[in-house]
Enzyme design. Structure first.
Site, PDB file in Angstrom:
ATOM      1  N   VAL A 195     -11.829   0.332   6.448  1.00 56.14           N
ATOM      2  CA  VAL A 195     -12.599  -0.864   6.253  1.00 56.14           C
ATOM      3  C   VAL A 195     -12.739  -1.375   4.295  1.00 56.14           C
ATOM      4  O   VAL A 195     -13.569   0.241   3.782  1.00 56.14           O
ATOM      5  CB  VAL A 195     -13.743  -0.008   6.747  1.00 56.14           C
ATOM      6  CG1 VAL A 195     -15.351  -0.587   6.322  1.00 56.14           C
ATOM      7  CG2 VAL A 195     -13.491  -0.093   8.383  1.00 56.14           C
TER       8      VAL A 195
ATOM      9  N   LYS B  77     -13.035  -4.628  11.587  1.00 57.15           N
ATOM     10  CA  LYS B  77     -14.118  -3.734  10.635  1.00 57.15           C
ATOM     11  C   LYS B  77     -15.701  -3.350  11.432  1.00 57.15           C
ATOM     12  O   LYS B  77     -15.924  -2.196  11.532  1.00 57.15           O
ATOM     13  CB  LYS B  77     -13.920  -4.380   9.208  1.00 57.15           C
ATOM     14  CG  LYS B  77     -12.641  -4.292   8.620  1.00 57.15           C
ATOM     15  CD  LYS B  77     -13.056  -5.096   7.487  1.00 57.15           C
ATOM     16  CE  LYS B  77     -10.617  -4.786   6.671  1.00 57.15           C
ATOM     17  NZ  LYS B  77     -11.180  -5.836   5.628  1.00 57.15           N
TER      18      LYS B  77
ATOM     19  N   VAL C 164       0.548  -1.017   0.062  1.00 59.34           N
ATOM     20  CA  VAL C 164      -0.184   0.050   0.023  1.00 59.34           C
ATOM     21  C   VAL C 164       0.538   1.412  -0.097  1.00 59.34           C
ATOM     22  O   VAL C 164       0.761   1.922  -0.785  1.00 59.34           O
ATOM     23  CB  VAL C 164      -1.304  -0.117   1.231  1.00 59.34           C
ATOM     24  CG1 VAL C 164      -1.917   1.641   1.331  1.00 59.34           C
ATOM     25  CG2 VAL C 164      -1.726  -1.250   1.167  1.00 59.34           C
TER      26      VAL C 164
ATOM     27  N   ARG D 195      13.448  -2.189   6.344  1.00 56.14           N
ATOM     28  CA  ARG D 195      14.583  -2.693   5.965  1.00 56.14           C
ATOM     29  C   ARG D 195      14.753  -1.282   4.209  1.00 56.14           C
ATOM     30  O   ARG D 195      14.337  -1.040   3.295  1.00 56.14           O
ATOM     31  CB  ARG D 195      14.579  -4.105   4.736  1.00 56.14           C
ATOM     32  CG  ARG D 195      14.286  -4.610   6.108  1.00 56.14           C
ATOM     33  CD  ARG D 195      13.519  -6.182   5.603  1.00 56.14           C
ATOM     34  NE  ARG D 195      12.192  -6.900   4.685  1.00 56.14           N
ATOM     35  CZ  ARG D 195      11.502  -6.607   4.485  1.00 56.14           C
ATOM     36  NH1 ARG D 195      11.219  -7.045   5.685  1.00 56.14           N
ATOM     37  NH2 ARG D 195      10.354  -6.714   3.653  1.00 56.14           N
TER      38      ARG D 195
ATOM     39  N   GLY E  33      -2.574 -15.326  -3.637  1.00 53.61           N
ATOM     40  CA  GLY E  33      -2.809 -13.880  -3.324  1.00 53.61           C
ATOM     41  C   GLY E  33      -3.539 -13.782  -2.382  1.00 53.61           C
ATOM     42  O   GLY E  33      -3.028 -12.252  -1.846  1.00 53.61           O
TER      43      GLY E  33
ATOM     44  N   LYS F  21      -7.204  -0.318  11.107  1.00 50.66           N
ATOM     45  CA  LYS F  21      -8.272  -1.519  11.470  1.00 50.66           C
ATOM     46  C   LYS F  21      -8.370  -1.936  12.895  1.00 50.66           C
ATOM     47  O   LYS F  21      -9.185  -1.581  13.683  1.00 50.66           O
ATOM     48  CB  LYS F  21      -9.050  -1.931  10.746  1.00 50.66           C
ATOM     49  CG  LYS F  21      -7.873  -3.060   9.784  1.00 50.66           C
ATOM     50  CD  LYS F  21      -8.837  -4.418   9.173  1.00 50.66           C
ATOM     51  CE  LYS F  21      -8.013  -4.998   8.700  1.00 50.66           C
ATOM     52  NZ  LYS F  21      -6.384  -4.358   7.688  1.00 50.66           N
TER      53      LYS F  21
ATOM     54  N   GLU G  68     -10.563   6.066   6.169  1.00 49.93           N
ATOM     55  CA  GLU G  68     -11.159   5.504   5.284  1.00 49.93           C
ATOM     56  C   GLU G  68     -10.272   3.553   4.575  1.00 49.93           C
ATOM     57  O   GLU G  68     -11.786   3.084   4.480  1.00 49.93           O
ATOM     58  CB  GLU G  68     -11.326   6.564   3.552  1.00 49.93           C
ATOM     59  CG  GLU G  68     -12.118   6.170   2.717  1.00 49.93           C
ATOM     60  CD  GLU G  68     -14.058   5.861   3.258  1.00 49.93           C
ATOM     61  OE1 GLU G  68     -14.723   4.688   3.342  1.00 49.93           O
ATOM     62  OE2 GLU G  68     -14.832   6.645   3.643  1.00 49.93           O
TER      63      GLU G  68
ATOM     64  N   ILE H 267     -14.105   1.357  -1.376  1.00 50.10           N
ATOM     65  CA  ILE H 267     -15.075   1.459  -1.037  1.00 50.10           C
ATOM     66  C   ILE H 267     -15.057   2.619  -0.272  1.00 50.10           C
ATOM     67  O   ILE H 267     -15.132   2.597   0.474  1.00 50.10           O
ATOM     68  CB  ILE H 267     -16.049   0.046  -1.244  1.00 50.10           C
ATOM     69  CG1 ILE H 267     -16.107  -0.634  -1.474  1.00 50.10           C
ATOM     70  CG2 ILE H 267     -17.387   0.538  -0.711  1.00 50.10           C
ATOM     71  CD1 ILE H 267     -16.414  -1.986  -0.951  1.00 50.10           C
TER      72      ILE H 267
ATOM     73  N   ASP I 252     -10.114 -10.208  11.518  1.00 54.14           N
ATOM     74  CA  ASP I 252     -10.404  -9.283  10.029  1.00 54.14           C
ATOM     75  C   ASP I 252     -11.232  -8.674   9.982  1.00 54.14           C
ATOM     76  O   ASP I 252     -11.375  -6.857  10.370  1.00 54.14           O
ATOM     77  CB  ASP I 252      -9.320  -9.246   8.848  1.00 54.14           C
ATOM     78  CG  ASP I 252      -9.705  -8.360   7.789  1.00 54.14           C
ATOM     79  OD1 ASP I 252      -8.444  -7.635   7.955  1.00 54.14           O
ATOM     80  OD2 ASP I 252     -10.771  -8.252   7.121  1.00 54.14           O
TER      81      ASP I 252
END
Length: 430
Positions: A134, A207, A17, A49, A189, A107, A131, A138, A203
């Site tokens: 979660v 949320k 990300v 790293r 993945g 989260k 934003e 979207i 997870d």
């Protein structure tokens, strides 16, 4: 008029990300400046790293001193995408203390200790945007936090984990077992090397805590969320759902009680009718169904994970935070004025699908029905099948409290004629 002094952004983390955030900030610099009203540039990128090659990232910006970067007085906004509780919490708190606003995708931290972050933002006059925490790209947090701020939200029902939705979709569409579907998700993945957080519901529960807090203007922590994973889901459960005209999804459900005096938040597998909009959400996509007094029923759908979708949400928050810096304004803070209690799972009322392994002899059905009646759980339908001394009962109930269903199941296990309770699944979305 565009101000000439650039806004400085500190980026904490440069993984999938973070690297995408850095790339977009560089390649879309002119567009971002036009939208914000000021140039925006990276002040530094904190990594673990530093020797790792990061395509498109200026090595001169890379540092291992995350604390020093977050505390720089010339930094206007800190973007945190490292995840976890610590050191993220300390870094974010330090950023607020030095006058910066914060954009985070964390989260786990928000669900564990969101109030502390909100209080630090309020105390030091900064913004806290999340934003991306979660459902990635979207738009969901902002509609609940701002667009529906004048409405009364009663229920949030959604698929908020792409890995589990992919697994269940494969089990339904190909007939694969849980293990086989998980292996495919890992190969593509969609699942991490250690998929526990996804498949055990951690997870989604984080949320759900965030969504419940936003929807009901009350503080909901991760520990308040009832959580069940999907590791026990079998091909038989998927087949039973099909026979009922349903599909199986791992759902995050946040509800206001009928009297409005409490809320519940839960994550668990459930059967939902094929007619429900969430039933058509396939692959690794996410979707959230919101029900409110004035707006009615709203559905938000799209990719809920991945570098580019999550970076899109982060950049949207970054633009908002930077605009506020330019205009001397602040975004919405925490709204927890209702202070509603979070009811235990036993108070939740819904329908149930129970599969029983029973002795193949007369009178079994009557005994089972008596147990349900003794615990005030009304039976809707019963399907019975038997062969070669083996028999199965599949019972679907009317709506009943979860505590009553739990007591019923315990009593059923004590019957000599019930050899085992093969599965229990809730029926939602009707």
């Amino acid at each position: 008029m565009m101000r000439t002094r650039p806004l400085k952004v500190a980026l904490l983390g440069c993984g999938v990300v973070g690297s995408e955030v850095a790339r977009i900030m560089t390649t879309h610099a002119e567009d971002l400046a036009a939208r914000i009203g000021a140039p925006v540039e990276l002040a530094g990128i904190a990594v673990r790293r530093p020797d790792r090659v990061r395509e498109g990232v200026d090595p001169a910006l890379v540092t291992t001193d995350a604390a020093g970067l977050a505390a720089r007085e010339d930094v206007d906004v800190v973007v945190e995408v490292i995840g976890g509780i610590e050191p993220a919490r300390g870094l974010i708190t330090r950023a607020f203390e030095n006058g910066a606003s914060v954009v985070t995708a964390n989260k786990a931290l928000l669900a564990e200790d969101g109030p502390t972050l909100h209080e630090a933002a309020e105390k030091h006059g900064g913004d806290l945007f999340y934003e991306a925490a979660v459902a990635a790209a979207i738009p969901l947090v902002r509609p609940l936090r701002e667009s529906l701020a004048g409405d009364k939200v009663n229920r949030v029902l959604g698929i908020v984990n792409g890995t589990t939705n992919f697994i269940l979709d494969r089990m339904e569409s190909t007939g694969a077992g849980y293990g086989e579907a998980l292996d495919e998700a890992m190969a593509l993945g969609y699942a991490e090397a250690d998929p526990t957080a996804d498949v055990e519901g951690f997870d989604a529960a984080a949320k759900a805590a965030i969504l419940a807090g936003l929807a009901f203007h009350t503080r909901v922590r991760l520990d308040d969320v009832h959580r069940e994973g999907l590791t026990e889901i079998t091909a038989g459960d998927i087949a039973s759902a099909k026979r009922m005209g349903c599909t199986v999804k791992l759902l995050a459900i946040c509800e206001r009680s009928a009297d409005g005096r409490s809320v519940t938040a839960r994550v668990h597998p459930a059967m939902i009718p094929l007619s429900h909009p969430l039933a058509s959400v396939r692959e690794a996509y996410n979707a959230v169904f919101v029900e409110s007094d004035a707006a009615g029923q709203l559905m938000f759908y799209g990719p809920g994970a991945g570098g580019s979708p999550t970076a899109s949400a982060v950049l949207g928050d970054l633009v908002a935070a930077c605009r506020n810096k330019v205009n001397g304004a602040r975004g919405p803070g925490e709204s927890a004025y209702t202070q509603l209690p979070v009811s235990p799972m036993g108070d939740v009322v819904t329908r149930y699908h129970i599969s029983l392994d029973v002795a193949d002899k007369p009178g079994v059905l009557a005994q089972v029905a008596t147990v349900f009646a003794e615990h005030d759980v009304s039976i809707d339908t019963v399907r019975q099948q038997g062969k070669d001394g083996e028999a199965w009962l599949v019972v679907v109930t009317h709506r009943a409290p979860d505590a009553a269903l739990t007591a019923t199941v315990e009593a059923l296990r004590n019957l000599d004629t019930v050899r085992g309770v093969a599965s229990i699944m809730r029926v939602e979305g009707e």
